[in-house]
Enzyme design. Structure first.
Site, PDB file in Angstrom:
ATOM      1  N   LYS A   1     -20.535   8.069 -27.643  1.00  0.00           N
ATOM      2  CA  LYS A   1     -21.293   7.469 -28.197  1.00  0.00           C
ATOM      3  C   LYS A   1     -22.360   8.345 -28.513  1.00  0.00           C
ATOM      4  CE  LYS A   1     -24.803   5.294 -25.561  1.00  0.00           C
ATOM      5  NZ  LYS A   1     -26.126   5.827 -25.746  1.00  0.00           N
ATOM      6  N   ASN A   2     -22.908   9.122 -27.650  1.00  0.00           N
ATOM      7  CA  ASN A   2     -24.187   9.845 -27.981  1.00  0.00           C
ATOM      8  C   ASN A   2     -23.562  11.181 -29.012  1.00  0.00           C
ATOM      9  OD1 ASN A   2     -25.681   8.569 -26.627  1.00  0.00           O
ATOM     10  ND2 ASN A   2     -25.868   9.866 -24.769  1.00  0.00           N
TER      11      ASN A   2
ATOM     12  N   ARG B   1     -32.833   2.893 -29.378  1.00  0.00           N
ATOM     13  CA  ARG B   1     -33.631   3.987 -29.407  1.00  0.00           C
ATOM     14  C   ARG B   1     -33.096   5.156 -30.332  1.00  0.00           C
ATOM     15  NH1 ARG B   1     -37.967   4.502 -26.543  1.00  0.00           N
ATOM     16  NH2 ARG B   1     -37.663   6.823 -27.075  1.00  0.00           N
TER      17      ARG B   1
ATOM     18  N   CYS C   1     -38.580   2.089 -22.656  1.00  0.00           N
ATOM     19  CA  CYS C   1     -37.553   1.310 -22.402  1.00  0.00           C
ATOM     20  C   CYS C   1     -37.291   1.248 -20.680  1.00  0.00           C
ATOM     21  CB  CYS C   1     -36.057   1.775 -22.935  1.00  0.00           C
ATOM     22  SG  CYS C   1     -35.515   3.205 -22.284  1.00  0.00           S
TER      23      CYS C   1
ATOM     24  N   ARG D   1     -40.042   7.595 -22.730  1.00  0.00           N
ATOM     25  CA  ARG D   1     -39.410   8.106 -23.794  1.00  0.00           C
ATOM     26  C   ARG D   1     -40.058   8.218 -24.981  1.00  0.00           C
ATOM     27  NH1 ARG D   1     -33.445   5.715 -23.494  1.00  0.00           N
ATOM     28  NH2 ARG D   1     -33.075   7.727 -24.412  1.00  0.00           N
ATOM     29  N   PRO D   2     -41.262   8.886 -25.129  1.00  0.00           N
ATOM     30  CA  PRO D   2     -41.796   9.201 -26.177  1.00  0.00           C
ATOM     31  C   PRO D   2     -41.001  10.020 -27.139  1.00  0.00           C
ATOM     32  CG  PRO D   2     -42.733  10.653 -24.564  1.00  0.00           C
ATOM     33  CD  PRO D   2     -41.910   9.743 -23.993  1.00  0.00           C
ATOM     34  N   VAL D   3     -41.546   9.985 -28.559  1.00  0.00           N
ATOM     35  CA  VAL D   3     -40.838  11.008 -29.282  1.00  0.00           C
ATOM     36  C   VAL D   3     -41.604  11.864 -30.078  1.00  0.00           C
ATOM     37  CG1 VAL D   3     -39.118   9.174 -30.177  1.00  0.00           C
ATOM     38  CG2 VAL D   3     -41.073   9.183 -31.486  1.00  0.00           C
ATOM     39  N   ASP D   4     -42.732  12.124 -29.550  1.00  0.00           N
ATOM     40  CA  ASP D   4     -43.756  13.115 -29.756  1.00  0.00           C
ATOM     41  C   ASP D   4     -43.271  14.512 -30.274  1.00  0.00           C
ATOM     42  OD1 ASP D   4     -43.210  13.145 -27.111  1.00  0.00           O
ATOM     43  OD2 ASP D   4     -45.013  14.543 -26.929  1.00  0.00           O
ATOM     44  N   LEU D   5     -42.401  14.995 -29.582  1.00  0.00           N
ATOM     45  CA  LEU D   5     -41.589  16.303 -29.795  1.00  0.00           C
ATOM     46  C   LEU D   5     -41.051  16.317 -31.304  1.00  0.00           C
ATOM     47  CD1 LEU D   5     -40.576  17.131 -26.239  1.00  0.00           C
ATOM     48  CD2 LEU D   5     -42.660  17.821 -27.352  1.00  0.00           C
TER      49      LEU D   5
ATOM     50  N   ASP E   1     -27.139  10.825 -17.007  1.00  0.00           N
ATOM     51  CA  ASP E   1     -26.289   9.564 -17.395  1.00  0.00           C
ATOM     52  C   ASP E   1     -24.814   9.346 -16.273  1.00  0.00           C
ATOM     53  OD1 ASP E   1     -27.806   9.185 -19.545  1.00  0.00           O
ATOM     54  OD2 ASP E   1     -26.641  10.004 -20.939  1.00  0.00           O
TER      55      ASP E   1
ATOM     56  N   ILE F   1     -34.926  13.680 -14.921  1.00  0.00           N
ATOM     57  CA  ILE F   1     -35.180  13.626 -16.576  1.00  0.00           C
ATOM     58  C   ILE F   1     -35.898  12.183 -16.962  1.00  0.00           C
ATOM     59  CG2 ILE F   1     -33.793  13.307 -18.816  1.00  0.00           C
ATOM     60  CD1 ILE F   1     -33.346  15.813 -17.236  1.00  0.00           C
TER      61      ILE F   1
ATOM     62  N   ARG G   1     -23.206  -1.661 -24.999  1.00  0.00           N
ATOM     63  CA  ARG G   1     -23.683  -0.598 -25.742  1.00  0.00           C
ATOM     64  C   ARG G   1     -22.918   0.717 -25.903  1.00  0.00           C
ATOM     65  NH1 ARG G   1     -29.039   0.952 -24.102  1.00  0.00           N
ATOM     66  NH2 ARG G   1     -28.259   2.472 -25.618  1.00  0.00           N
TER      67      ARG G   1
HETATM   68  N1  EPU Z   1     -39.322  13.437 -24.154  1.00  0.00           N
HETATM   69  C1  EPU Z   1     -40.664  13.764 -24.757  1.00  0.00           C
HETATM   70  N2  EPU Z   1     -40.889  13.739 -25.879  1.00  0.00           N
HETATM   71  C2  EPU Z   1     -40.114  13.521 -26.690  1.00  0.00           C
HETATM   72  C3  EPU Z   1     -38.516  13.531 -26.485  1.00  0.00           C
HETATM   73  C4  EPU Z   1     -38.182  13.252 -25.240  1.00  0.00           C
HETATM   74  O1  EPU Z   1     -41.445  13.651 -23.534  1.00  0.00           O
HETATM   75  O2  EPU Z   1     -40.335  13.689 -27.949  1.00  0.00           O
HETATM   76  C5  EPU Z   1     -39.004  13.470 -22.847  1.00  0.00           C
HETATM   77  C6  EPU Z   1     -38.305  12.076 -22.485  1.00  0.00           C
HETATM   78  O3  EPU Z   1     -39.162  11.166 -22.150  1.00  0.00           O
HETATM   79  C7  EPU Z   1     -37.359  12.457 -21.354  1.00  0.00           C
HETATM   80  C8  EPU Z   1     -36.948  13.895 -21.598  1.00  0.00           C
HETATM   81  O4  EPU Z   1     -37.899  14.478 -22.388  1.00  0.00           O
HETATM   82  O5  EPU Z   1     -38.169  12.494 -20.062  1.00  0.00           O
HETATM   83  C9  EPU Z   1     -35.602  14.076 -22.137  1.00  0.00           C
HETATM   84  O6  EPU Z   1     -35.339  13.203 -23.220  1.00  0.00           O
HETATM   85  P1  EPU Z   1     -34.411  13.334 -24.186  1.00  0.00           P
HETATM   86  O7  EPU Z   1     -35.187  13.325 -25.518  1.00  0.00           O
HETATM   87  O8  EPU Z   1     -33.445  14.471 -24.113  1.00  0.00           O
HETATM   88  O9  EPU Z   1     -33.434  11.929 -24.263  1.00  0.00           O
HETATM   89  P2  EPU Z   1     -32.839  11.382 -25.663  1.00  0.00           P
HETATM   90  O10 EPU Z   1     -32.619  12.263 -26.607  1.00  0.00           O
HETATM   91  O11 EPU Z   1     -33.703  10.103 -26.129  1.00  0.00           O
HETATM   92  C10 EPU Z   1     -30.252  11.504 -25.063  1.00  0.00           C
HETATM   93  C11 EPU Z   1     -29.071  10.421 -24.833  1.00  0.00           C
HETATM   94  C12 EPU Z   1     -29.580   9.541 -23.355  1.00  0.00           C
HETATM   95  C13 EPU Z   1     -29.651  10.636 -22.407  1.00  0.00           C
HETATM   96  C14 EPU Z   1     -30.816  11.683 -22.550  1.00  0.00           C
HETATM   97  C15 EPU Z   1     -30.712  13.003 -21.526  1.00  0.00           C
HETATM   98  C16 EPU Z   1     -28.540  10.073 -26.996  1.00  0.00           C
HETATM   99  C17 EPU Z   1     -28.634   8.855 -28.079  1.00  0.00           C
HETATM  100  N3  EPU Z   1     -29.216   9.430 -25.851  1.00  0.00           N
HETATM  101  O12 EPU Z   1     -31.315  10.702 -25.246  1.00  0.00           O
HETATM  102  O13 EPU Z   1     -28.516   8.820 -23.179  1.00  0.00           O
HETATM  103  O14 EPU Z   1     -29.828  10.024 -21.145  1.00  0.00           O
HETATM  104  O15 EPU Z   1     -30.509  12.515 -23.968  1.00  0.00           O
HETATM  105  O16 EPU Z   1     -29.708  13.577 -21.398  1.00  0.00           O
HETATM  106  O17 EPU Z   1     -27.970  10.993 -27.034  1.00  0.00           O
HETATM  107  C18 EPU Z   1     -27.306   6.822 -22.485  1.00  0.00           C
HETATM  108  O18 EPU Z   1     -26.388   7.261 -23.156  1.00  0.00           O
HETATM  109  O19 EPU Z   1     -27.098   6.086 -21.386  1.00  0.00           O
HETATM  110  C19 EPU Z   1     -28.561   7.636 -22.827  1.00  0.00           C
HETATM  111  C20 EPU Z   1     -29.794   7.158 -22.035  1.00  0.00           C
END
Ligand code: EPU
Length: 430
Positions: free
Chosen positions: A31-32, A102, A126, A131-135, A316, A338, A408
């Site tokens: 999926k990812n 997301r 969620c 899970r912010p997207v600020d980065l 995961d 995480i 999902r």
């Molecule tokens: N984070 C921030 N700011 C950002 C982005 C991330 O603070 O802008 C924090 C997050 O809140 C978290 C950490 O950084 O605490 C890591 O988050 P990451 O961005 O790596 O997670 P993601 O990219 O949103 C992906 C997978 C998730 C998996 C995580 C960690 C996809 C579509 N999703 O999420 O998969 O848990 O990486 O490995 O690739 C799942 O499949 O069930 C799932 C949740």
């Protein structure tokens, strides 16, 4: 009249525990990996064919999002689709889809890179954390995009195109790395991403982008260097196997008395997890070029696990290992590093007779003899998988509410489990 979505949300998965499980479980496409690779099809006006796409709710949502933007999608069957975005009909990823998935944020980078504009609904928190997207946004700003947050939407403008930048991610982010890699392939000049995510899914995306003509080096290391190109071509790409589904099946196999063979188990992506299995007394043994069987010692040993970014222990698989460690002989600990709220399955496992306590970000799991069937709820995708495993090995009937989370991320899971002897069915909870 209830709608399809309401019907799905009322669905309960009923499982009769302790059936003998035997046969082959085939691991589907990841999926990812599928989601970012689908988003990357935005980057070209040529045709991109994706094979081994898993037939999942999230993949359907991403298809819908791409079609809303203007992609023409043709599917030969459930797992092979061609994508072509000749000219956009909308620049908006709307709230309706983003709130359900997301990973919709993955269209932001490619849309700004190709069209100079994108609007994506701001993903909220969620069930597993804020899970912010600020980065993602900071990195796009460094590449010259102007970002505005208005009425719950991220609006990103780069009318003259994005420019290469030197980006250091303060925190390792998987979709953040993917988003910026996709943005950088069409940017002017060189982008360097430091502290990049190393996940196999990031590497798979880079592999496809390179086949499309992108200039990327260092994927799979913390420093990715991308030299922007003017345009990208179409390509054909096969999605890698889902290491999380594979790990989930291995846990189930270790806890079942039957003989489950796992097909397409990606050994190379699960090296660390296989070592943890070994510490517990579980061995993954290849029996054929693409098949493994799971052998276990009678007594499972307790272990301490810390979730971390790849190549260490994946968050995961945390919930599924929690179910596994309920059967260890002694006290185990799992620390979730995480996501701040990814222990919602603990109270549900305790309803089934588990003995788990949470202290800060650590779950302390005392081994027990048996789980017993109960009414429980699925709180997120991986928690649902943990509950399904628990239900399959528990004594009696387990009813998992909110089971739609499972669909999902696990392709045709009911059928796969029925094929190895499980007795399960869905009911509508009126
Ligand atoms: N984070 C921030 N700011 C950002 C982005 C991330 O603070 O802008 C924090 C997050 O809140 C978290 C950490 O950084 O605490 C890591 O988050 P990451 O961005 O790596 O997670 P993601 O990219 O949103 C992906 C997978 C998730 C998996 C995580 C960690 C996809 C579509 N999703 O999420 O998969 O848990 O990486 O490995 O690739 C799942 O499949 O069930 C799932 C949740």
């Amino acid at each position: 009249m209830i709608t399809q979505v309401e019907k799905m949300q009322k669905e309960v998965l009923v499982i009769e525990g302790k059936r003998k499980l035997q046969g082959i479980l085939r691991v589907s496409g990841a999926k990812n990996s599928a989601l970012p690779n689908m988003a990357a099809t935005i980057l070209t006006d040529k045709e991109v064919i994706l094979e081994n796409l898993p037939d999942l709710l999230d993949v359907k949502l991403m298809k819908q999002l791409l079609e809303d933007i203007g992609s023409h999608i043709d599917c030969i069957d459930n797992n092979v689709c061609s994508f072509r975005l000749s000219s956009p009909k909308s620049f908006v990823a709307n709230y309706d889809i983003v709130s359900k998935m997301r990973a919709s944020i993955l269209v932001l980078g490619p849309m700004v890179a190709r069209f100079g504009y994108a609007e994506v609904a701001l993903p909220g928190g969620c069930s597993i954390g804020a899970r912010p997207v600020d980065l993602h946004l900071k990195a796009l700003e460094m590449m010259g995009a102007k970002i505005e947050l208005q009425h719950g939407y991220i609006k990103a403008y780069a009318p003259k195109g994005l420019k290469g930048a030197h980006i250091f991610f303060e925190k390792i982010t998987v979709t953040g790395t993917e988003n910026i890699m996709m943005a950088a392939v069409l940017a002017e000049g060189q982008t360097i991403i430091e502290n990049a995510a190393l996940e196999p899914e990031v590497v798979d995306l880079a592999k496809m982008l390179k086949k499309m003509g992108a200039d990327i080096q260092g994927e799979g290391t913390p420093r990715i260097v991308i030299n922007g190109v003017k345009e990208l071509n179409g390509t054909k790409h096969t999605i890698i196997p889902d290491r999380i589904e594979a790990g989930t099946f291995a846990v189930l196999s270790a806890l079942s008395d039957g003989k489950i063979i796992i097909q397409n188990y990606p050994m190379e992506y699960l090296e660390y997890v296989n070592e943890v299995f070994k510490d517990i007394g579980i061995y993954i043994l290849p029996v054929d070029k693409d098949k493994v069987i799971i052998k276990r010692e009678e007594r499972l040993k307790p272990v301490d696990i810390q979730t971390k970014e790849y190549p260490l222990f994946p968050t995961d698989l945390q919930a599924q290992f929690m179910t596994l460690l309920c059967f260890a002989d002694g006290v185990s600990q799992i620390t979730e590093n995480i996501f701040e709220n990814r222990f919602m399955h603990v109270s549900e496992l305790n309803r089934m007779g588990a003995d788990i306590k949470i202290v800060d970000r650590t779950a302390i799991i005392k081994g027990i003899k048996e789980l017993t069937g109960a009414d429980v709820k699925a709180t997120d995708l991986r928690a649902s998988a943990a509950m399904v495993i628990a239900g399959l090995v528990a004594d009696g009937i387990t009813k998992i509410h909110n089971i739609y989370h499972l669909d999902r991320g696990y392709e045709h899971i009911d059928t796969k489990l029925k094929n190895i002897g499980a007795n399960l069915w869905r009911e509508i909870n009126e």
